[in-house]
Each structure stands twice: as structure tokens, then as C-alpha cells.
Design a protein around this motif. Structure first.
Motif, PDB file in Angstrom:
ATOM      1  N   GLY A  46       2.321   6.202  -7.704  1.00 32.54           N
ATOM      2  CA  GLY A  46       0.927   5.794  -7.643  1.00 32.54           C
ATOM      3  C   GLY A  46       0.003   6.991  -7.517  1.00 32.54           C
ATOM      4  O   GLY A  46       0.459   8.144  -7.463  1.00 32.54           O
ATOM      5  N   PRO A  47      -1.308   6.761  -7.485  1.00 31.51           N
ATOM      6  CA  PRO A  47      -2.280   7.855  -7.382  1.00 31.51           C
ATOM      7  C   PRO A  47      -2.008   8.732  -6.154  1.00 31.51           C
ATOM      8  O   PRO A  47      -1.863   8.220  -5.043  1.00 31.51           O
ATOM      9  N   CYS A  66      -0.466  -0.795  -5.018  1.00 31.32           N
ATOM     10  CA  CYS A  66       0.343  -0.819  -6.246  1.00 31.32           C
ATOM     11  C   CYS A  66       1.707  -0.173  -6.040  1.00 31.32           C
ATOM     12  O   CYS A  66       2.317   0.304  -6.991  1.00 31.32           O
ATOM     13  N   TYR A  67       2.185  -0.178  -4.797  1.00 32.73           N
ATOM     14  CA  TYR A  67       3.387   0.586  -4.493  1.00 32.73           C
ATOM     15  C   TYR A  67       4.630  -0.273  -4.279  1.00 32.73           C
ATOM     16  O   TYR A  67       5.655   0.236  -3.838  1.00 32.73           O
ATOM     17  N   ASP A  68       4.564  -1.582  -4.566  1.00 28.44           N
ATOM     18  CA  ASP A  68       5.802  -2.358  -4.547  1.00 28.44           C
ATOM     19  C   ASP A  68       6.634  -1.927  -5.748  1.00 28.44           C
ATOM     20  O   ASP A  68       6.107  -1.484  -6.772  1.00 28.44           O
ATOM     21  N   LYS A  69       7.943  -2.039  -5.632  1.00 29.46           N
ATOM     22  CA  LYS A  69       8.825  -1.461  -6.651  1.00 29.46           C
ATOM     23  C   LYS A  69       8.613  -2.095  -8.025  1.00 29.46           C
ATOM     24  O   LYS A  69       8.788  -1.430  -9.059  1.00 29.46           O
ATOM     25  N   ASP A 117       0.839  -1.191   0.000  1.00 25.90           N
ATOM     26  CA  ASP A 117       0.000   0.000   0.000  1.00 25.90           C
ATOM     27  C   ASP A 117       0.876   1.244   0.000  1.00 25.90           C
ATOM     28  O   ASP A 117       2.105   1.169  -0.091  1.00 25.90           O
ATOM     29  N   ARG A 118       0.252   2.406   0.112  1.00 25.09           N
ATOM     30  CA  ARG A 118       0.979   3.670   0.013  1.00 25.09           C
ATOM     31  C   ARG A 118       2.011   3.829   1.129  1.00 25.09           C
ATOM     32  O   ARG A 118       3.051   4.470   0.950  1.00 25.09           O
ATOM     33  N   ALA A 119       1.744   3.221   2.281  1.00 25.96           N
ATOM     34  CA  ALA A 119       2.677   3.305   3.407  1.00 25.96           C
ATOM     35  C   ALA A 119       3.806   2.284   3.297  1.00 25.96           C
ATOM     36  O   ALA A 119       4.690   2.241   4.152  1.00 25.96           O
TER      37      ALA A 119
END
Length: 305
Positions: free
Chosen positions: A298-299, A273-276, A190-192
Motif C-alpha cells: 500500500g501507499p 487497503c491492507y487486507d491480503k 488499515d496499515r497496522a
């Protein structure tokens, strides 16, 4: 055991005939009309039917059924519907190579045969079969179930599950989780930056992140081992095979990490969608379509949990 009835009701027929049992075949006691209700395009039981410790529960819903050809000897034009019933076995019916509640499952299979069911649905978990190390498969518990189903005279539909389950708790293979401790980008994030460990990220399908092999290669080897181990059952007892990929076995993106201490998930979720590897694919596609700025991350204005 959960039983789902799948059918379409083109004609109204007697409920006892539809489900394929009458007082003479229903061995759990006299048929109780109060347990049974019927509405257009649906069949349902109002309360569970149980016998001893087998814990058999039957529910029903409307769906498509197979239609049998008309009898040549019939003087009237009648269309008969045949319902194919499959009971879902418990998700954790097998653990550690053994069958849980063996006697209850055995009694339940006999009861389902008496009820006129076609067969049972069996989930086969990646995390159970290939638990300890890559390429080391333990099919013993599931082979026992297949043999029990064959002896009961039932059919078997199998689902190969390459995801984890939260309830009951069935994680991914231990060796995969060990890899994830140092290579967390094999999971969605996630974003975090917190990973979702319910399945592998779709972005690593073709990357050699699992001890020198790609997830697709590992899945293929698993399926080949399954085919070899169950060759005596495929095409006879085993009449259907389904593969589950993605969160909860669905080919989609997750929206939550999972909240173990709560039965409800707050909000609509968040992009995972934040995995490299996923961000790398985003960058590639953004540049390919002439919008490189779209691939910078990401967004930025999407809602959080």
C-alpha cells in the motif's frame, strides 16, 4: 421520526399549501407561524413539532419535486408543484423480530397520514434479518411494519442495509463476525492490520469466504428471500427499494476503523487497503499495467490517522 421535505421552488406559494396541511388537517394544534420560516428554495421549521410520546420531528430542505400538469379548466397559466414527503423511521425500529415502541410508531404513522405525507423510509438490516446463521431469515418485525404502513394508507420505501451501524449499534450478522474472527481478511484493514468491521471488503465479493459461498451469493439469496416475503407489498405499498453496500451504506472505501469512545474522528483518515485480498488485487493490476513495483504494498508515504 425525521421528515425531510424534497422540493424545488420554481414559484413562491403559501407555506401552508406547500406542505399540504392547514389548520383543519394539522391535528397537533393551531398552526404557529413562529415555528415556520421560508427562504428562497427552502422550507424549514425552527423547532420540533411534538405530540405526546410519538416524538414527531419535522425538518425540511430544498430538492427536486414532481410537477403536475396544468389544468385545462384554468384560465391562468399556473404550474402546481406536488411535494412527495417520506418520513425516515428510526434505524432500530426493528430488533429481534419485534417492532420497538410499537404504539409510538403506530401513532406516528397516523399523524404522518394526517399531515399529508406520501410514506415512510424503512431501513432493513442484514444483521437483524439473517442474524443467527446463513440462510435463516427473520422478517417478522419488518413485515409488521409493512402491514402497519399499509393500514395507515402510506407508501413504503425500503433500504436493504448490508453494513453495520455504530449509533444505534447494529452489527453485521453474528455468523459473519464469527467467520471474521479466524478470517479477518474478509474485512478492510488499515496499515497496522486492524480490521474495519462495518462491512465486508470489496475484494472478497467473488471469493467463497462465507461458509463456501461468496458475499455476492449471500446478498442475492437475501434479496430473493426479501422478494418472496414481501411479495404482497411490492408494487403497491412498497414503491421504492434501495440497496446499501460499503461503509454506512455508501459504495466507497472506509477511511477509519471507527472510534467508539469518541464522537469525533481525528485527522483525514488512513487507507484501509491492507487486507491480503485487496493487496493481491493491487499486485495483479500493477503487473497487468506493466508497473509491478506499484503492487508491492500500500501507499508508503500516505498520512496516518
Amino acid at each position: 421520526m425525521e421528515v425531510s421535505v424534497i422540493r424545488s421552488c420554481s414559484q413562491a406559494t403559501n407555506p401552508k399549501t406547500e406542505l399540504g396541511f392547514s389548520d383543519s388537517r394539522f391535528s397537533f394544534g393551531k398552526f404557529n407561524e413562529k415555528l415556520f420560516s421560508r427562504k428562497p428554495n427552502s422550507v424549514s421549521f425552527e423547532s420540533p413539532l411534538r405530540r405526546g410520546k410519538s416524538g414527531l420531528r419535522i425538518t425540511a430542505q430544498a430538492a427536486q419535486s414532481d410537477r403536475l400538469p396544468k389544468s385545462k379548466s384554468s384560465t391562468k397559466s399556473k404550474t402546481l408543484n406536488r411535494i412527495r414527503l417520506f418520513a425516515g423511521l428510526p434505524l432500530d425500529v426493528v430488533s429481534g423480530g419485534t417492532v420497538n415502541q410499537f404504539r409510538a410508531i403506530s401513532a406516528g404513522l397516523k399523524a404522518l397520514k394526517l399531515l399529508g405525507l406520501e410514506g415512510v423510509e424503512l431501513p432493513i438490516w442484514w444483521g437483524v434479518v439473517e442474524h443467527e446463521s446463513m440462510g435463516k431469515y427473520n422478517w417478522s418485525g419488518y413485515l409488521t411494519i409493512a402491514e402497519m404502513v399499509r393500514k395507515a394508507g402510506l407508501k413504503l420505501n425500503v433500504t436493504l442495509c448490508f453494513h453495520a451501524s455504530s449509533q444505534p449499534k447494529i452489527p453485521l450478522p453474528e455468523w459473519v463476525l464469527d467467520i471474521g474472527k479466524t478470517k479477518s481478511n474478509i474485512f478492510f484493514k488499515d496499515r497496522a492490520g486492524k480490521p474495519y468491521r462495518g462491512c465486508l471488503s470489496l475484494a472478497v465479493d467473488e471469493l467463497a469466504v462465507l461458509n463456501g459461498k461468496t458475499p455476492m451469493e449471500v446478498y442475492q439469496n437475501f434479496c430473493e428471500s426479501f422478494k418472496s416475503a414481501f411479495s404482497a407489498f411490492i408494487g403497491s405499498t412498497i414503491t421504492g427499494i434501495t440497496m446499501g453496500l460499503g461503509p454506512d451504506g455508501e459504495l466507497r472505501y472506509p477511511s477509519h476503523r471507527g472510534f467508539a469512545k469518541s464522537d469525533t474522528v481525528p485527522g483525514a483518515g488512513e487507507f484501509q487497503c491492507y487486507d491480503k485480498n485487496m493487496l493481491h488485487l493491487l499486485k495483479q493490476h500493477a503487473e497487468a499495467c506493466g508497473k509491478p513495483k506499484w503492487g508491492l504494498g500500500g501507499p508508503h508515504n500516505a498520512p496516518a490517522y
